[in-house]
Design a protein around this motif. Sequence first.
Motif, short mmCIF file in Angstrom:
data_model
loop_
_atom_site.label_atom_id
_atom_site.label_comp_id
_atom_site.label_asym_id
_atom_site.label_seq_id
_atom_site.Cartn_x
_atom_site.Cartn_y
_atom_site.Cartn_z
N UNK A 187 0.88 -1.96 -0.40
CA UNK A 187 -0.14 -0.08 0.16
C UNK A 187 1.42 1.40 0.14
N UNK A 188 1.87 1.01 0.52
CA UNK A 188 2.66 2.19 1.09
C UNK A 188 3.70 2.39 -0.31
N UNK A 189 3.87 1.94 -1.36
CA UNK A 189 4.76 1.54 -2.35
C UNK A 189 3.29 1.96 -3.42
N UNK A 190 2.21 1.78 -3.74
CA UNK A 190 0.94 2.07 -4.30
C UNK A 190 1.29 3.44 -4.03
N UNK A 191 0.90 4.30 -2.75
CA UNK A 191 0.89 5.46 -2.41
C UNK A 191 2.07 6.22 -2.91
N UNK A 192 3.07 6.02 -2.53
CA UNK A 192 4.44 6.21 -2.83
C UNK A 192 4.30 6.59 -4.36
N UNK A 193 4.03 6.02 -5.55
CA UNK A 193 3.73 6.14 -7.14
C UNK A 193 2.87 6.92 -7.55
N UNK A 194 1.37 7.11 -6.51
CA UNK A 194 0.61 8.06 -7.11
C UNK A 194 1.03 9.46 -6.39
N UNK B 183 -5.25 0.55 -8.73
CA UNK B 183 -5.41 -0.31 -7.97
C UNK B 183 -5.08 -0.52 -6.73
N UNK B 184 -5.46 0.62 -5.89
CA UNK B 184 -5.65 1.18 -4.40
C UNK B 184 -7.40 0.55 -4.58
N UNK B 185 -7.86 1.68 -5.55
CA UNK B 185 -9.44 1.25 -6.06
C UNK B 185 -9.88 -0.01 -6.02
N UNK B 186 -8.98 -0.29 -6.70
CA UNK B 186 -9.81 -2.04 -6.90
C UNK B 186 -10.32 -3.10 -5.58
N UNK B 187 -8.76 -2.63 -4.76
CA UNK B 187 -8.57 -3.34 -3.91
C UNK B 187 -9.50 -3.11 -2.55
N UNK B 188 -9.77 -1.32 -2.45
CA UNK B 188 -10.18 -1.08 -0.79
C UNK B 188 -12.32 -0.83 -1.26
N UNK B 189 -12.40 -0.65 -2.93
CA UNK B 189 -13.42 -0.43 -2.97
C UNK B 189 -14.96 -1.20 -2.06
N UNK B 190 -14.50 -2.09 -2.22
CA UNK B 190 -15.97 -3.42 -1.55
C UNK B 190 -15.48 -3.15 0.02
N UNK B 191 -14.61 -2.43 0.08
CA UNK B 191 -14.30 -2.95 2.09
C UNK B 191 -15.32 -0.73 1.99
N UNK B 192 -14.75 0.68 1.53
CA UNK B 192 -15.36 1.49 1.21
C UNK B 192 -16.39 1.67 1.69
N UNK B 193 -17.25 0.43 0.04
CA UNK B 193 -18.87 0.49 -0.26
C UNK B 193 -19.07 0.33 1.45
N UNK C 297 -13.86 1.85 -10.71
CA UNK C 297 -12.06 2.31 -10.84
C UNK C 297 -12.02 3.54 -12.03
N UNK C 298 -13.51 2.73 -13.10
CA UNK C 298 -13.18 4.14 -14.71
C UNK C 298 -14.02 5.26 -14.18
N UNK C 299 -15.32 5.20 -13.38
CA UNK C 299 -15.54 6.41 -13.12
C UNK C 299 -14.64 7.29 -12.40
#
Lengths: 193, 192
Positions: A4-11, A21-31, B62-64
């Motif tokens: 996660x930190x590596x991905x954040x750094x890249x962002x 990738x962070x969206x795909x990883x956490x969208x389920x939990x956040x929703x 992700x797309x939105x």
Amino acid sequence: MSVDNELVLRVQEGDKKAFDVLIMKYQQRIVHVITGFVHDPVEALDVAQETFIKAYRAIPNFRGDSAFYTWLYRIAINTSKNYLTARARRPPATDVDAADATNVYEAPELKEFETPESSMLSNELELVIHQAIEGLQEDTATAIKLRELEGMSYEEISQVMECPIGTVRSRIFRAREAIDKKIQEVMGEGEQR
Amino acid sequence: MTMNDSELLSALVDGELEGDALDQALLLLSTDDKAREQFQRFQRGSDSLRGYSIPAQAIDLSSNIAAEISSDQAFDVNVEKSKEPKANVTFMPQWFWQQALGMAIAASVGALAVVSVMTQQPQSTIDSIPVMANVENTTIMAVSHEPKTSNRWTVTEPEVQDRLNTYLLDHNEYAGVSDVFSNARVIAYEVE
């Protein structure tokens, strides 16, 4: 450094795909967390989208003092509360701690907001997943249980099971494939209903 | 997509990738739609095992979101770092520094004067100690009034004298202008 930190750094360095990738990883939990506040599933998706957009715009200020998910969770809670306030609705009196939110079994408050349909599907999935795990070879079942239910790292699992990390990785992958197959079956039936 | 790729995605769900393997997984996700779908399915399975309820339809925000943030400028960590707050320096007004400088000069000159007095009076201190004299039945206090050496500076070379005059003039003027007369000692020298 965690993934996660590596991905954040890249962002932070301008790589928008890392945020994807962070969206795909956490969208389920956040929703799921947002549904605890905003009961309507369509509205929950809108709030989740807003949460991720806010997170993206605030990510240059993320310093890694807490885990990325904890930070994202807080943004989700604030966005949900703001959304309810804007809609002149009362936010729930009880709050859910970020640590508890990572495991719903320990946060029964979130269960209260499930609709009968989603609750039924959830229960069915839970049952099917556990059946799928029980149907696995013992080593594979143990590896996925240690990973998903006990939260152990690959290294810890390799020590417990006395096998190389590569073997742990393969076993968990095989378990995931079996679980995924079962989920597909259930969700396919769910869509037909 | 190979079995190895799928295993890589499974490890990404667990956050167990780093370096080249992570690069490879990210490349796969950005170029292969099937890989994206599989990653999300693995993630969904993991979430459901942890107790998160799964809606009837798979979520893909992700797309939105990508469309929403496409107009945002990509971050540049160097630019952002330059925006970081620097050390909390308080800038004082000019009058403060004028007074502080005046006091500093006064203090340094004062210290110089004290040092010079101490170095020039080693013997005179003994002579200037009051002496009790007992003359028959009368006690007389004899006090030495005149020190043998002066505590004033003496300058013999004209060039040095000129430079010292200029320095002291500047110092005294500055002490007067910056209202530190109460704290500063007006220094002078002359041949007695």
